[in-house]
Design a protein around this motif. Structure first.
Motif, mmCIF file in Angstrom:
data_model
loop_
_atom_site.group_PDB
_atom_site.id
_atom_site.type_symbol
_atom_site.label_atom_id
_atom_site.label_comp_id
_atom_site.label_asym_id
_atom_site.label_seq_id
_atom_site.Cartn_x
_atom_site.Cartn_y
_atom_site.Cartn_z
ATOM 1 N N GLY A 1 51.200 -15.870 -21.204
ATOM 2 C CA GLY A 1 50.297 -16.632 -21.822
ATOM 3 C C GLY A 1 49.402 -16.087 -22.314
ATOM 4 N N THR A 2 48.912 -14.684 -22.143
ATOM 5 C CA THR A 2 47.528 -13.802 -22.545
ATOM 6 C C THR A 2 47.962 -13.212 -23.660
ATOM 7 O OG1 THR A 2 47.955 -11.618 -20.959
ATOM 8 C CG2 THR A 2 47.086 -13.973 -19.964
ATOM 9 N N ASP A 3 46.745 -12.726 -24.348
ATOM 10 C CA ASP A 3 46.917 -11.774 -25.413
ATOM 11 C C ASP A 3 46.389 -10.480 -25.270
ATOM 12 O OD1 ASP A 3 47.073 -14.035 -27.554
ATOM 13 O OD2 ASP A 3 45.114 -14.661 -26.975
ATOM 14 N N GLY A 4 46.226 -10.197 -23.914
ATOM 15 C CA GLY A 4 46.009 -8.785 -23.384
ATOM 16 C C GLY A 4 45.229 -8.738 -22.026
ATOM 17 N N ARG A 5 44.580 -7.878 -21.651
ATOM 18 C CA ARG A 5 44.024 -7.677 -20.485
ATOM 19 C C ARG A 5 42.630 -6.784 -20.631
ATOM 20 N NH1 ARG A 5 48.984 -4.984 -19.868
ATOM 21 N NH2 ARG A 5 48.791 -2.809 -19.779
ATOM 22 N N PHE A 6 41.671 -6.958 -19.695
ATOM 23 C CA PHE A 6 40.437 -6.052 -19.771
ATOM 24 C C PHE A 6 40.212 -5.602 -18.211
ATOM 25 C CE2 PHE A 6 39.218 -10.469 -19.323
ATOM 26 C CZ PHE A 6 38.128 -10.633 -18.363
ATOM 27 N N GLY A 7 39.868 -4.385 -17.973
ATOM 28 C CA GLY A 7 39.748 -3.999 -16.698
ATOM 29 C C GLY A 7 38.434 -4.207 -15.913
ATOM 30 N N TRP A 8 38.429 -3.712 -14.793
ATOM 31 C CA TRP A 8 37.369 -3.880 -14.084
ATOM 32 C C TRP A 8 36.106 -2.898 -14.405
ATOM 33 C CZ3 TRP A 8 34.673 0.363 -11.639
ATOM 34 C CH2 TRP A 8 35.264 1.436 -11.803
ATOM 35 N N ASP A 9 36.282 -1.956 -15.062
ATOM 36 C CA ASP A 9 35.340 -0.899 -15.388
ATOM 37 C C ASP A 9 34.350 -1.566 -16.585
ATOM 38 O OD1 ASP A 9 37.402 -0.943 -17.387
ATOM 39 O OD2 ASP A 9 36.982 1.014 -18.082
ATOM 40 N N LEU A 10 34.605 -2.698 -16.973
ATOM 41 C CA LEU A 10 33.658 -3.569 -18.033
ATOM 42 C C LEU A 10 32.477 -3.918 -17.081
ATOM 43 C CD1 LEU A 10 35.759 -3.546 -19.942
ATOM 44 C CD2 LEU A 10 35.147 -5.907 -20.751
ATOM 45 N N PHE A 11 32.496 -4.305 -15.808
ATOM 46 C CA PHE A 11 31.835 -4.713 -14.916
ATOM 47 C C PHE A 11 31.173 -3.652 -13.795
ATOM 48 C CE2 PHE A 11 34.849 -7.975 -15.745
ATOM 49 C CZ PHE A 11 34.076 -8.787 -16.619
ATOM 50 N N ASP A 12 31.486 -2.365 -14.151
ATOM 51 C CA ASP A 12 30.829 -1.300 -13.344
ATOM 52 C C ASP A 12 29.414 -1.362 -13.012
ATOM 53 O OD1 ASP A 12 30.897 0.940 -11.740
ATOM 54 O OD2 ASP A 12 31.097 2.424 -13.156
ATOM 55 N N GLY A 13 28.785 -1.473 -11.895
ATOM 56 C CA GLY A 13 27.396 -1.613 -11.527
ATOM 57 C C GLY A 13 26.922 -3.077 -11.310
ATOM 58 N N MET A 14 27.905 -3.834 -11.451
ATOM 59 C CA MET A 14 27.925 -5.428 -11.238
ATOM 60 C C MET A 14 28.495 -5.907 -10.055
ATOM 61 S SD MET A 14 28.091 -6.593 -15.443
ATOM 62 C CE MET A 14 27.572 -5.299 -16.806
ATOM 63 N N VAL A 15 28.413 -7.327 -9.940
ATOM 64 C CA VAL A 15 29.484 -7.927 -8.832
ATOM 65 C C VAL A 15 30.185 -9.015 -9.752
ATOM 66 C CG1 VAL A 15 29.215 -9.204 -6.618
ATOM 67 C CG2 VAL A 15 27.641 -7.250 -6.966
ATOM 68 N N VAL A 16 31.500 -9.041 -9.283
ATOM 69 C CA VAL A 16 32.286 -9.954 -10.147
ATOM 70 C C VAL A 16 32.761 -11.005 -8.945
ATOM 71 C CG1 VAL A 16 34.271 -10.488 -11.322
ATOM 72 C CG2 VAL A 16 32.809 -8.548 -11.879
ATOM 73 N N GLU A 17 32.422 -12.434 -9.174
ATOM 74 C CA GLU A 17 33.184 -13.201 -8.091
ATOM 75 C C GLU A 17 34.211 -14.063 -8.528
ATOM 76 O OE1 GLU A 17 31.601 -17.647 -6.240
ATOM 77 O OE2 GLU A 17 30.329 -16.453 -7.216
ATOM 78 N N LEU A 18 35.310 -14.107 -8.028
ATOM 79 C CA LEU A 18 36.576 -14.755 -8.484
ATOM 80 C C LEU A 18 36.937 -15.897 -7.455
ATOM 81 C CD1 LEU A 18 38.972 -11.869 -8.938
ATOM 82 C CD2 LEU A 18 37.744 -13.128 -10.872
ATOM 83 N N ASN A 19 36.373 -17.151 -7.888
ATOM 84 C CA ASN A 19 36.454 -18.375 -6.939
ATOM 85 C C ASN A 19 37.314 -19.194 -7.627
ATOM 86 O OD1 ASN A 19 35.880 -20.974 -5.678
ATOM 87 N ND2 ASN A 19 33.847 -20.222 -5.530
ATOM 88 N N TYR A 20 38.642 -19.274 -7.069
ATOM 89 C CA TYR A 20 39.894 -20.212 -7.148
ATOM 90 C C TYR A 20 39.712 -21.620 -6.645
ATOM 91 C CZ TYR A 20 42.260 -15.890 -8.154
ATOM 92 O OH TYR A 20 42.516 -14.548 -8.928
ATOM 93 N N ASP A 21 38.707 -21.923 -5.711
ATOM 94 C CA ASP A 21 38.436 -23.129 -5.310
ATOM 95 C C ASP A 21 37.649 -23.866 -6.350
ATOM 96 O OD1 ASP A 21 39.659 -22.907 -2.630
ATOM 97 O OD2 ASP A 21 37.838 -22.167 -1.740
ATOM 98 N N GLN A 22 36.821 -23.181 -6.828
ATOM 99 C CA GLN A 22 35.953 -23.901 -8.233
ATOM 100 C C GLN A 22 36.615 -23.748 -9.400
ATOM 101 O OE1 GLN A 22 31.707 -23.196 -7.615
ATOM 102 N NE2 GLN A 22 31.874 -23.452 -5.403
#
Length: 368
Positions: free
Chosen positions: A182-203
């Motif tokens: 169901g997706t058109d493609g994907r992007f990798g973790w390196d877009l956020f290098d130097g940042m912090v990414v939160e994945l919250n499935y509860d919310q």
């Protein structure tokens, strides 16, 4: 160069091997006197420093660099050509000093196939649904998407991907045959290098932070897992158990892989892990990201632990043949396991924080 007293390693052949000693990344190197300096950039350094062993046909040397550091040395080819060579570490990115701090929330969804995705905008014109795939880098779009959904020419321009309120550029766009359901493609973790990414499935949210929220370290339920990098990929330490055998190793952290865990059979055999004791559930043919066919056995893994958190009786994909990624045999943690945790990916301090969420006790697809 003589005045600088650079280290010298001798060679009679123009071929050498560069080996990162902490992660085993091996690169075949062509010694070329015409390139000054000839630069080798190491994988991202998690902590402290990194040592690279350079081995020629007759000699060897070790060069150690810290984050953001570069060191030069000479490869003396056939006792006459001085090849100026540089080992360097990219200057680490760190958004923690950005003011005002940002905490950009994006609606996060996950489907029945365990594909996690967000809505994005490419070059202000093309709305795309993309999988956040931590097992990849840059941006990859399917052939179908490039043909039917992209209105503007991508080549010869600076492409900008909008995710939430932030814009990301400076990345390459790759073409792939397949992406998550169901997706058109994907992007990798390196877009956020130097940042912090939160994945919250509860919310149901993905939040891009300029720094790790203070509450994460205070919450003892969050288990920290150190990250190591292998070229453009990152790994966390994982423990698996079968019978009396317990094995701790580095597993690729791959939200783009939809199943539980992919185990490299030949690699585990080398490590004397008893895959023959794993009860076979079924055998199938799986398609890779480029449409290639991979024979896979699904077998029951007794237990898998990430820090203090343990999962039991996991239907695991067991490869009968190795499927090396960038010439490395590896085991892979997939999103059917990773979705069971709310996650903070700290790409500043190179730590993953995990905490069980509402999906922790979900039944596995292969058991439904």
């Amino acid at each position: 160069m003589a005045q600088q007293k650079l280290p010298v390693v001798k060679a009679n052949s123009s071929k050498a091997i560069f080996l990162e000693e902490d992660n085993g990344l091996k690169t075949d190197w062509n010694i070329d006197p015409s390139i000054k300096p000839d630069i080798y950039t190491v994988s991202k350094i998690s902590k402290g420093s990194k040592t690279v062993k350079i081995k020629t046909d007759i000699d060897s040397i070790r060069i150690t660099v810290k984050k953001g550091e570069k060191k030069d040395f000479i490869i003396l080819l056939k006792d006459k050509d001085s090849c100026l060579t540089r080992i360097e570490s990219a200057v680490p990115k760190d958004f923690s000093t950005v003011r005002p701090a940002f905490h950009d929330s994006i609606r996060l969804a996950i489907n029945e196939q365990n594909t996690m995705f967000v809505k994005t905008l490419l070059n202000k014109t093309d709305s795309l649904v993309l999988n956040f795939d931590t097992g990849s880098n840059n941006l990859s779009l399917t052939t179908e998407t490039l043909k039917d959904k992209i209105k503007e020419q991508l080549k010869g321009r600076v492409n900008v991907l909008s995710i939430g309120n932030r814009k990301y550029d400076g990345f390459r766009i790759y073409q792939v045959e397949l992406s998550g359901h169901g997706t058109d493609g994907r992007f990798g973790w390196d877009l956020f290098d130097g940042m912090v990414v939160e994945l919250n499935y509860d919310q149901g949210i993905m939040v891009v932070h300029s720094e790790l929220p203070a509450s994460v370290k205070k919450d003892k339920a969050y288990q920290p897992l150190n990250i190591i990098y292998f070229d453009k990929l990152f790994f966390v330490e994982t423990t698996i158990k079968q019978g009396t055998k317990t094995l701790k190793d580095w597993f690729l952290f791959d939200t783009g892989y939809q199943r539980t865990v992919m185990l490299d059979g030949p690699l585990l055999k080398e490590q004397q892990f008893p895959t023959d004791q794993m009860k076979i559930i079924k055998k199938v043919i799986m398609k890779g990201g480029q449409g290639n066919e991979i024979p896979v056995i699904t077998a029951n893994l007794e237990s898998l632990s990430l820090g203090k958190y343990q999962l039991k009786n996991i239907p695991s994909q067991l490869l009968s043949e190795s499927r090396p990624i960038i010439d490395k045999k590896m085991n892979i943690l997939g999103n059917e396991i990773l979705k069971r945790f709310n996650v903070f990916l700290d790409f500043q301090n190179n730590i993953v924080y995990i905490k069980p969420n509402k999906l922790f006790n979900d039944e596995y697809v292969e058991k439904k």
